[in-house]
Scaffold this active site. Structure first.
Site, mmCIF file in Angstrom:
data_model
loop_
_atom_site.group_PDB
_atom_site.id
_atom_site.type_symbol
_atom_site.label_atom_id
_atom_site.label_comp_id
_atom_site.label_asym_id
_atom_site.label_seq_id
_atom_site.Cartn_x
_atom_site.Cartn_y
_atom_site.Cartn_z
ATOM 1 N N GLU A 73 0.915 -1.324 -0.031
ATOM 2 C CA GLU A 73 -0.108 -0.098 0.051
ATOM 3 C C GLU A 73 0.916 1.158 -0.007
ATOM 4 O O GLU A 73 0.236 2.456 0.004
ATOM 5 C CB GLU A 73 -1.066 -0.116 1.284
ATOM 6 C CG GLU A 73 -0.076 0.216 2.373
ATOM 7 C CD GLU A 73 -0.848 1.180 3.624
ATOM 8 O OE1 GLU A 73 -2.008 1.503 3.247
ATOM 9 O OE2 GLU A 73 -0.372 1.336 4.497
ATOM 10 N N ASN A 74 1.913 1.260 0.157
ATOM 11 C CA ASN A 74 2.820 2.351 0.370
ATOM 12 C C ASN A 74 4.101 2.587 -0.928
ATOM 13 O O ASN A 74 5.071 3.415 -0.771
ATOM 14 C CB ASN A 74 3.524 2.484 1.533
ATOM 15 C CG ASN A 74 2.770 2.637 2.752
ATOM 16 O OD1 ASN A 74 2.825 1.676 3.399
ATOM 17 N ND2 ASN A 74 1.916 3.387 2.758
ATOM 18 N N ASN A 106 -4.302 0.844 4.491
ATOM 19 C CA ASN A 106 -5.262 1.779 4.361
ATOM 20 C C ASN A 106 -5.245 2.871 3.096
ATOM 21 O O ASN A 106 -6.267 3.340 2.590
ATOM 22 C CB ASN A 106 -5.423 2.665 5.695
ATOM 23 C CG ASN A 106 -3.829 3.078 5.983
ATOM 24 O OD1 ASN A 106 -2.969 2.329 6.233
ATOM 25 N ND2 ASN A 106 -3.453 4.403 6.085
ATOM 26 N N HIS A 107 -4.088 2.529 2.380
ATOM 27 C CA HIS A 107 -3.889 3.315 1.143
ATOM 28 C C HIS A 107 -4.174 2.726 0.003
ATOM 29 O O HIS A 107 -3.950 3.118 -1.256
ATOM 30 C CB HIS A 107 -2.640 3.806 1.226
ATOM 31 C CG HIS A 107 -2.105 5.074 2.112
ATOM 32 N ND1 HIS A 107 -2.967 6.209 2.413
ATOM 33 C CD2 HIS A 107 -1.170 5.148 3.095
ATOM 34 C CE1 HIS A 107 -2.670 6.990 3.234
ATOM 35 N NE2 HIS A 107 -1.510 6.137 3.844
ATOM 36 N N HIS A 111 -3.518 -5.030 8.905
ATOM 37 C CA HIS A 111 -2.987 -4.085 8.852
ATOM 38 C C HIS A 111 -3.650 -3.160 9.976
ATOM 39 O O HIS A 111 -4.892 -2.656 9.848
ATOM 40 C CB HIS A 111 -3.156 -3.293 7.341
ATOM 41 C CG HIS A 111 -2.500 -2.097 7.139
ATOM 42 N ND1 HIS A 111 -1.262 -2.133 6.712
ATOM 43 C CD2 HIS A 111 -2.639 -0.800 7.206
ATOM 44 C CE1 HIS A 111 -0.828 -1.016 6.397
ATOM 45 N NE2 HIS A 111 -1.612 -0.233 6.812
ATOM 46 N N HIS A 124 1.596 -1.890 9.358
ATOM 47 C CA HIS A 124 1.211 -0.504 9.407
ATOM 48 C C HIS A 124 2.028 0.345 10.127
ATOM 49 O O HIS A 124 2.284 1.580 9.812
ATOM 50 C CB HIS A 124 -0.155 -0.432 9.933
ATOM 51 C CG HIS A 124 -0.926 1.037 9.763
ATOM 52 N ND1 HIS A 124 -1.030 1.921 8.758
ATOM 53 C CD2 HIS A 124 -1.081 1.896 11.025
ATOM 54 C CE1 HIS A 124 -1.292 2.894 9.118
ATOM 55 N NE2 HIS A 124 -1.281 3.057 10.405
ATOM 56 N N HIS A 167 5.525 0.189 10.364
ATOM 57 C CA HIS A 167 6.624 0.388 9.644
ATOM 58 C C HIS A 167 7.636 0.122 10.462
ATOM 59 O O HIS A 167 9.095 0.509 10.229
ATOM 60 C CB HIS A 167 6.790 1.486 8.709
ATOM 61 C CG HIS A 167 5.790 1.866 7.993
ATOM 62 N ND1 HIS A 167 6.102 2.910 6.838
ATOM 63 C CD2 HIS A 167 4.501 1.505 7.918
ATOM 64 C CE1 HIS A 167 5.022 2.875 6.075
ATOM 65 N NE2 HIS A 167 4.146 2.089 6.849
HETATM 66 FE FE LIG Z 1 -0.906 1.751 6.646
#
Ligand SMILES: [Fe+2]
Length: 257
Positions: free
Chosen positions: A30-31, A58-59, A145, A170, A172
C-alpha cells in the site's frame, strides 16, 4: 515504502530468494508508489524482483488505476476485505504454488474508522470468509494492517488454528514477538518496512519534526538515501494440515544499494 523501498527490494530480494528458496513471496504494497497506494507499473516492477503476491492497507485503493487489477481474480493483488469501497472479491484471492493452493486475505484493524465509510468488524469478516471459502487450501495467510498492539495480538489468537499465519503491519517498525501460537498459527505483531532506515516510517524526519514542533503543515515526502532497511519474515508451513512450523524474521540493513 516509495522508491527507496522498491530499490531495496530489487537490490536484496533476488539473492534472498536464491538463499531461502521460498515457495511463495508476499509483500504488503500500500505504500509502494510515493507512500500512497501502488500503481500497476510499480506492481510489475516488484513482480520482476520476485514478489508473487501483494496485500493492502489503508492506502490500498487510493489509486484508481489499481482497481481493475483488484477486480481480476488472476492478478495477485488484494485490498482490505473489511474496508468500505473494497468489493468482497478484492479482499481475498488464492494463488497456486507447487504444493497446492494458498489463500491470502488482507484486513484492516478498527483504528481506521472513517475511511470513506464504516469498516466491517475484522473478526466477523474472517468468520464469514472462513464459512464461505472452505478450501481445500494448503495454507491460509492473513495480513492484518492495524495500529493497536492489543488487537493485532488478539486477532492472532482468534484465528489460531484456523489460518496458517497472521502477520501485522502498518507501524513500519518491526516487533520482536514472532511466534507460533498454541494451535499452530504463525504470528507477528508488526513485520516492519522496506525503505530508508533514518526516517519517520519512511517519511523525511525534518518534515515530521516541523509539523510536530511548529504545526507546519508540510506535505509528506519520502526520505531517501542510505542506510536502507529490509524487513520480512520467513514462515514454514506443514502443507498436510496448514499449521505453521516456524517463523523467522529476515532483517537486513545495507549502507548502499
Ligand atoms: Fe498503513
Amino acid at each position: 515504502m516509495g522508491k527507496p523501498g522498491r530499490d531495496v527490494t530489487k537490490a536484496l530480494l533476488p539473492e534472498l530468494i536464491t538463499q531461502l528458496r521460498p515457495d511463495l513471496t508476499i509483500a504488503q504494497g500500500e505504500n509502494v508508489t510515493h507512500g500512497k497506494g501502488m500503481s500497476p507499473a510499480h506492481m510489475r516492477e516488484l513482480q520482476g524482483a520476485g514478489i508473487q503476491f501483494f496485500t493492502g492497507g489503508n492506502h490500498a485503493i487510493e489509486r484508481s488505476a489499481i482497481k481493475p487489477l483488484l477486480a481480476d481474480p488472476a492478478e495477485p493483488v488484494i485490498a482490505p476485505l473489511n474496508q468500505h469501497g473494497v468489493e468482497a472479491a478484492w479482499g481475498v484471492k488464492a494463488i497456486e504454488t507447487k504444493h497446492g493452493i494458498v489463500q491470502i486475505v488482507s484486513l484492516l484493524g478498527t483504528i481506521f474508522p472513517n475511511m470513506a465509510g464504516p469498516l466491517q468488524n475484522p473478526l466477523q469478516a474472517m468468520d464469514a470468509l472462513l464459512a464461505r471459502t472452505p478450501g481445500p487450501y494448503v495454507a491460509r495467510i492473513v495480513n492484518f494492517h492495524a495500529d493497536w498492539s492489543s488487537e493485532k495480538r488478539v486477532i492472532g489468537y482468534y484465528l489460531d488454528g484456523k489460518v496458517s499465519a497472521v502477520i501485522g503491519d502498518h507501524w513500519h517498525v518491526p516487533t520482536a514477538d514472532a511466534m507460533i501460537l498454541p494451535n499452530g498459527t504463525a504470528h507477528l505483531t508488526d513485520v516492519g518496512m522496506v525503505g530508508t532506515l533514518h526516517s519517520s516510517l519512511g517519511v523525511s524526519v525534518d518534515i515530521i519534526i516541523d509539523r510536530w514542533r511548529d504545526g507546519v503543515a508540510n506535505k509528506n515526502d519520502i526520505a531517501d538515501g542510505g542506510p536502507y532497511q529490509f524487513n520480512a519474515v520467513l514462515i514454514t508451513i506443514d502443507t498436510k494440515n496448514g499449521q505453521a512450523r516456524k517463523i523467522e524474521p529476515v532483517q537486513k540493513i545495507v549502507e548502499t544499494l
